[in-house]
Design a protein around this motif. Structure first.
Motif, mmCIF file in Angstrom:
data_model
loop_
_atom_site.group_PDB
_atom_site.id
_atom_site.type_symbol
_atom_site.label_atom_id
_atom_site.label_comp_id
_atom_site.label_asym_id
_atom_site.label_seq_id
_atom_site.Cartn_x
_atom_site.Cartn_y
_atom_site.Cartn_z
ATOM 1 N N VAL A 121 0.854 -1.191 0.000
ATOM 2 C CA VAL A 121 0.000 0.000 0.000
ATOM 3 C C VAL A 121 0.891 1.244 0.000
ATOM 4 C CG1 VAL A 121 -1.763 1.285 1.269
ATOM 5 C CG2 VAL A 121 -1.837 -1.210 1.209
ATOM 6 N N ASP A 140 -1.174 6.461 1.820
ATOM 7 C CA ASP A 140 -2.558 5.990 1.863
ATOM 8 C C ASP A 140 -2.764 4.922 2.929
ATOM 9 O OD1 ASP A 140 -2.793 7.638 -0.253
ATOM 10 O OD2 ASP A 140 -3.053 6.096 -1.779
ATOM 11 N N ARG A 141 -1.650 4.507 3.569
ATOM 12 C CA ARG A 141 -1.723 3.343 4.455
ATOM 13 C C ARG A 141 -2.692 3.555 5.614
ATOM 14 N NH1 ARG A 141 3.748 2.141 5.025
ATOM 15 N NH2 ARG A 141 3.626 1.180 2.979
ATOM 16 N N ALA A 193 -5.301 5.456 5.826
ATOM 17 C CA ALA A 193 -6.706 5.463 5.389
ATOM 18 C C ALA A 193 -7.175 4.046 5.083
ATOM 19 C CB ALA A 193 -6.855 6.344 4.150
ATOM 20 N N VAL A 194 -6.293 3.227 4.492
ATOM 21 C CA VAL A 194 -6.667 1.840 4.181
ATOM 22 C C VAL A 194 -6.898 1.075 5.479
ATOM 23 C CG1 VAL A 194 -5.870 -0.312 3.140
ATOM 24 C CG2 VAL A 194 -5.453 1.839 1.980
ATOM 25 N N HIS A 208 -12.887 1.385 -1.046
ATOM 26 C CA HIS A 208 -11.900 2.435 -0.804
ATOM 27 C C HIS A 208 -10.977 2.561 -1.998
ATOM 28 C CE1 HIS A 208 -8.433 4.319 1.330
ATOM 29 N NE2 HIS A 208 -9.439 5.004 1.823
ATOM 30 N N GLU A 209 -10.704 3.781 -2.397
ATOM 31 C CA GLU A 209 -9.742 3.979 -3.491
ATOM 32 C C GLU A 209 -8.427 4.460 -2.910
ATOM 33 O OE1 GLU A 209 -12.575 4.903 -7.299
ATOM 34 O OE2 GLU A 209 -10.802 6.111 -7.007
ATOM 35 N N HIS A 210 -7.367 3.785 -3.275
ATOM 36 C CA HIS A 210 -6.069 4.181 -2.765
ATOM 37 C C HIS A 210 -4.995 3.740 -3.741
ATOM 38 C CE1 HIS A 210 -5.160 0.034 -1.438
ATOM 39 N NE2 HIS A 210 -6.461 -0.034 -1.234
ATOM 40 N N ARG A 211 -3.771 4.086 -3.401
ATOM 41 C CA ARG A 211 -2.673 3.734 -4.307
ATOM 42 C C ARG A 211 -1.911 2.515 -3.794
ATOM 43 N NH1 ARG A 211 -0.603 9.724 -4.079
ATOM 44 N NH2 ARG A 211 -1.710 9.456 -2.115
ATOM 45 N N TRP A 231 -3.483 3.202 -9.015
ATOM 46 C CA TRP A 231 -4.661 3.489 -8.199
ATOM 47 C C TRP A 231 -5.562 2.261 -8.228
ATOM 48 C CZ3 TRP A 231 -6.136 7.169 -4.898
ATOM 49 C CH2 TRP A 231 -5.437 8.358 -4.903
#
Ligand SMILES: Nc1nc2c(ncn2[C@@H]2O[C@@H]3COP(=O)(O)O[C@H]4[C@@H](O)[C@H](n5cnc6c(=O)[nH]c(N)nc65)O[C@@H]4COP(=O)(O)O[C@H]3[C@H]2O)c(=O)[nH]1
Length: 735
Positions: A230, A234-235, A237-238, A254-257, A267
């Motif tokens: 991750v 963004d970690r 939030a994930v 959830h959208e993250h990178r 993404w």
């Protein structure tokens, strides 16, 4: 025959031991145990009873039981087999599967299979299919096939077939569902994961690894490894999304990178949910999937960029600037601190654009954008409004108005200095200076719209003050702005109502004969009376009414030429018309003039357009083109207020001019100020050298006329010969 698997099973007893020998052995053992001798009849009865019992047991078995001879024909069948084949056990003896509902292929398989097993002499488990006579459907069996030797010395085989159709179908359904699921996941490109919380083991499908560019062996399949993939920022939030889901808040999305093995970043849209909990509700298992949404995110980012950023300079565009300005206003009101808005307009951008081409203009704008950004703090915003207009929002200037103004001024001064530095455009050095209007904000009722108007207004003041400078908006300006707005409304209406007309002021020769006139606009305001042109011409320029007003004056002048043309005494009189910068630079100015001339029927060579030096200098190349086109149509040109500007002789040479007008400020002082006398003499000499006519403006006394005549001036205009008068009062003598 689908799906046939054979398994060899080892039994205690050798399969080929004959049955009769077994009975004898049994009897001998019984006699030995009981000490009695057994009679043959008892044994026979006993055996019959045992057989009946065995028959019952065999018939009652839910499994299909058959015994076949060495050729695969039935020796014995239980009732379920007979039912399956739609017959009776007795009827089946001596027949084979092909005589019943088994298809020829199935029957042939059964025959060959049992013959082979009997030959091998080993018990085997076979998965096989047969056709149910009652329903016609194919059913699946797990059959134990046990060969043994018959009394006659020929091999036989016992087959116990267990119907596994339901289980097989259930398995097939599961396999089918799994196949479909994996197909769907492959089609959708989802990377799937399955997390066993008790062991902290994560399982992923192949796609999961592919999307992240890993091989299965690269990762240890623990949550720590997933975490590692991750994107750092963004970690948290994930984790939050997963924890909320574990706590029972339902599935998450959830959208993250994610960082791929090669370091690139994608993404993803990830969805997950807890699918198993213990009796206390503690999560045991969680599954989820993600898909690569990088392209969509990039497209969104691009759309965002196009919607909110100026493609040329990369600066925020008007839309984003307005948004930021509104935020800045809100912040200022909340914190009781000031902010400043700077409205920046490049002074001579049009020149460069027209002389060096649009590509050069674009390069300049880009460099201006970069320099502007370089002058600002991170929190401030530089935006491009369009064309050569930029805006800067400076925030957090403190609660003291004076200090805020000082700070805003220092930012603006830096902008002036930076933007005013020479530019390298395709190897050539160019200069461009800005005019800057500044307005402070911080009042609760400030609006973005109003602030922009004020900054724009202040910028115009900077322009009027000679350009390359800055001006603050102040309350006095506000009043002027309101008055200007009111005047604009009434001028618009006045033009509609025909309140604007022309007055004519005679131009005379050395013998005081009227040779022409200058048309001067007059606005007869219903309440204010005669509004001077110095007041409403600049206004018309600023609000864009000059096009209409200028056209109106031109039309009136041409109409007058046509009237004069009807009488020999006035048919050669010329009329000069003032043309302002904005009017002249209108894209269709040439067409507007030629249309009016042609429609009115006036002689073009009797119409003279008066341009100021600033008009000529504003955009030299475009000016030359327009003048040349009009000249080709017959129109004459005069430079108004000559001597007050900074005309370059090089330009003068290139312009298709007919006349210079000596500004009345020189004429006024020609007898008292030697410098003005020198200027007048120089202009007259210059005109002579260029073969241009000269008109001296503002001649009020006979002495001035004498001086001018002595130095070669042949044409005069001024109160000495006549004030501007309404068209109807114009006389052909200049006393
Ligand atoms: N003190 C003095 N003044 C004299 C004398 N003789 C003429 N004047 C004034 O000098 C101005 C000459 O016009 P300008 O230099 O073109 O200056 C004009 C011109 O620049 C502009 N203007 C007037 N009409 C128009 C128009 O139709 N279009 C445009 N674009 N500008 C116009 O307004 C300016 C002022 O016009 P006006 O107020 O009519 O003022 C006129 C005129 O009334 C004199 O002997 N002594």
């Amino acid at each position: 025959m689908d799906h046939v698997v054979e398994t060899t099973i080892a039994f205690d007893r050798p399969a080929c031991l004959p049955l009769r020998r077994e009975i004898h052995a049994l009897r001998a053992r019984l006699e030995h145990v009981s000490g009695d001798s057994w009679h043959c009849g008892d044994v026979e009865r006993d055996l019959r009873a045992q057989r009946a019992l065995l028959r019952t047991v065999v018939d009652e078995s839910p499994d299909l039981i058959v015994m076949k001879d060495h050729e695969g024909n039935f020796l014995l069948c239980n009732k379920p087999v007979a039912d399956f084949y739609g017959t009776t056990p007795d009827d089946m003896v001596g027949k084979h599967d092909g005589d019943y509902s088994a298809t020829p292929e199935q029957a042939e398989f059964f025959r060959r299979n049992v013959i082979e097993i009997m030959a091998r002499g080993e018990t085997v488990v076979v998965f096989e299919d047969s056709t149910d006579d009652r329903t016609g459907e194919t059913r699946h069996f797990k059959s134990i096939k046990k060969p043994f030797m018959g009394d006659d010395g020929l091999p036989r085989i016992l087959v116990i077939a267990h119907d596994i159709t339901d289980i097989t179908r259930a398995q097939q359904q599961v396999q089918e569902s799994e196949r479909r699921l994996s197909y769907v996941l492959n089609v959708t490109g989802e990377g799937v994961w399955d997390w066993d919380l008790a062991t902290d083991r994560l399982q992923h499908n192949q796609r999961w690894y592919e999307l992240l560019g890993y091989e299965k062996a690269d990762l240890s399949s623990t949550l720590a490894d997933f975490d590692h993939c991750v994107f750092d920022q963004d970690r948290d939030a994930v984790k939050l999304a997963i924890n909320r889901c574990l706590q029972g808040h339902g599935a998450y999305r959830h959208e993250h990178r994610m960082r791929r093995k090669d370091g690139s970043v994608i993404w993803v849209l990830e969805r997950g949910d807890v699918v198993e909990r213990d009796a206390e509700g503690r999560p045991l298992r969680m599954v989820g999937s993600f898909s690569d949404v990088t392209e969509r995110r990039l497209a969104e980012a691009e759309t965002q960029r196009l919607a909110f950023f100026d493609p040329l300079t990369g600066l925020p565009n008007r839309r984003l600037m307005l948004d930021r300005l509104e935020h800045a206003i809100g912040n200022s009101a909340r914190t009781s601190g000031y902010g400043a808005l700077l409205f920046i307009d490049l002074d001579n951008f049009k020149d460069l654009n027209d002389t060096k081409g649009h590509a050069a203009g674009d390069t300049l704008l880009k460099q201006v954008g970069q320099r502007l950004s370089g002058c600002l703090r991170q929190a401030d915003t530089a935006a491009r409004m369009g064309g050569d207009e930029f805006v800067v929002i400076v925030e957090n200037l403190g609660a003291d108005a004076m200090q805020a103004a000082t700070h805003a001024e220092s930012v603006a001064t830096m902008v002036l200095r930076e933007i005013g530095m020479p530019y390298d455009i395709d190897g050539a050095t160019c200069c461009s200076t800005p005019s800057i209007g500044i307005v402070l904000f911080g009042a609760p009722d400030d609006t973005a719209d109003e602030l922009l108007k004020r900054a724009d207004f202040a910028m115009y003041q900077a322009k009027s003050a000679g350009r390359n400078t800055l001006r603050f908006y102040d309350p006095a300006m506000q009043e002027a702005m309101l008055a200007r707005a009111a005047l604009e409304t009434s001028l618009r209406a006045g033009l509609q109502r025909g309140e604007v007309e022309i007055y004519l002021q005679p131009v005379v020769d050395a013998e005081r004969r009227v040779v022409g006139a200058e048309a001067l606009a007059r606005w007869q305001h219903p309440e204010r009376g005669n509004v001077p042109p110095a007041e409403f011409i600049p206004l018309a320029e600023q609000c864009g009414l000059i096009h209409q007003l200028g056209g109106h004056v031109l039309q009136a002048a041409c109409d007058q030429l046509v009237r004069w043309s009807r009488s020999p005494a006035s048919s050669t009189l010329k009329i000069s018309v003032n043309v302002s910068a904005r009017q002249f630079h209108q894209a269709d100015f040439v067409r507007q003039v030629t249309d009016i001339i042609d429609r009115s029927g006036a002689r073009a060579d009797l119409l003279k357009l008066e341009l100021t030096e600033s008009v000529l200098l504003d955009d030299v190349e475009a000016t030359i083109v327009k003048m040349t086109e009009l000249k080709a149509h017959g129109v004459c040109f005069s430079i108004d207020d000559f001597g007050t500007g900074y005309s370059s002789l090089a330009y003068l040479k290139r312009l298709p001019l007919d006349e210079l007008k000596i500004d009345r400020s020189f004429v006024a002082d020609v007898l008292t100020h030697p410098n003005d006398a020198t200027i007048v003499r120089t202009i007259l000499a210059l005109a002579q050298a260029f073969s241009l006519d000269v008109v001296a403006e503002g001649v009020e006394t006979e002495e001035q006329r004498q001086f001018l005549m002595q130095h070669g001036c042949a044409l005069f205009q001024g109160y000495l010969f006549g004030r501007p008068v309404a068209v109807g009062q114009f006389e052909l003598t200049g006393d």
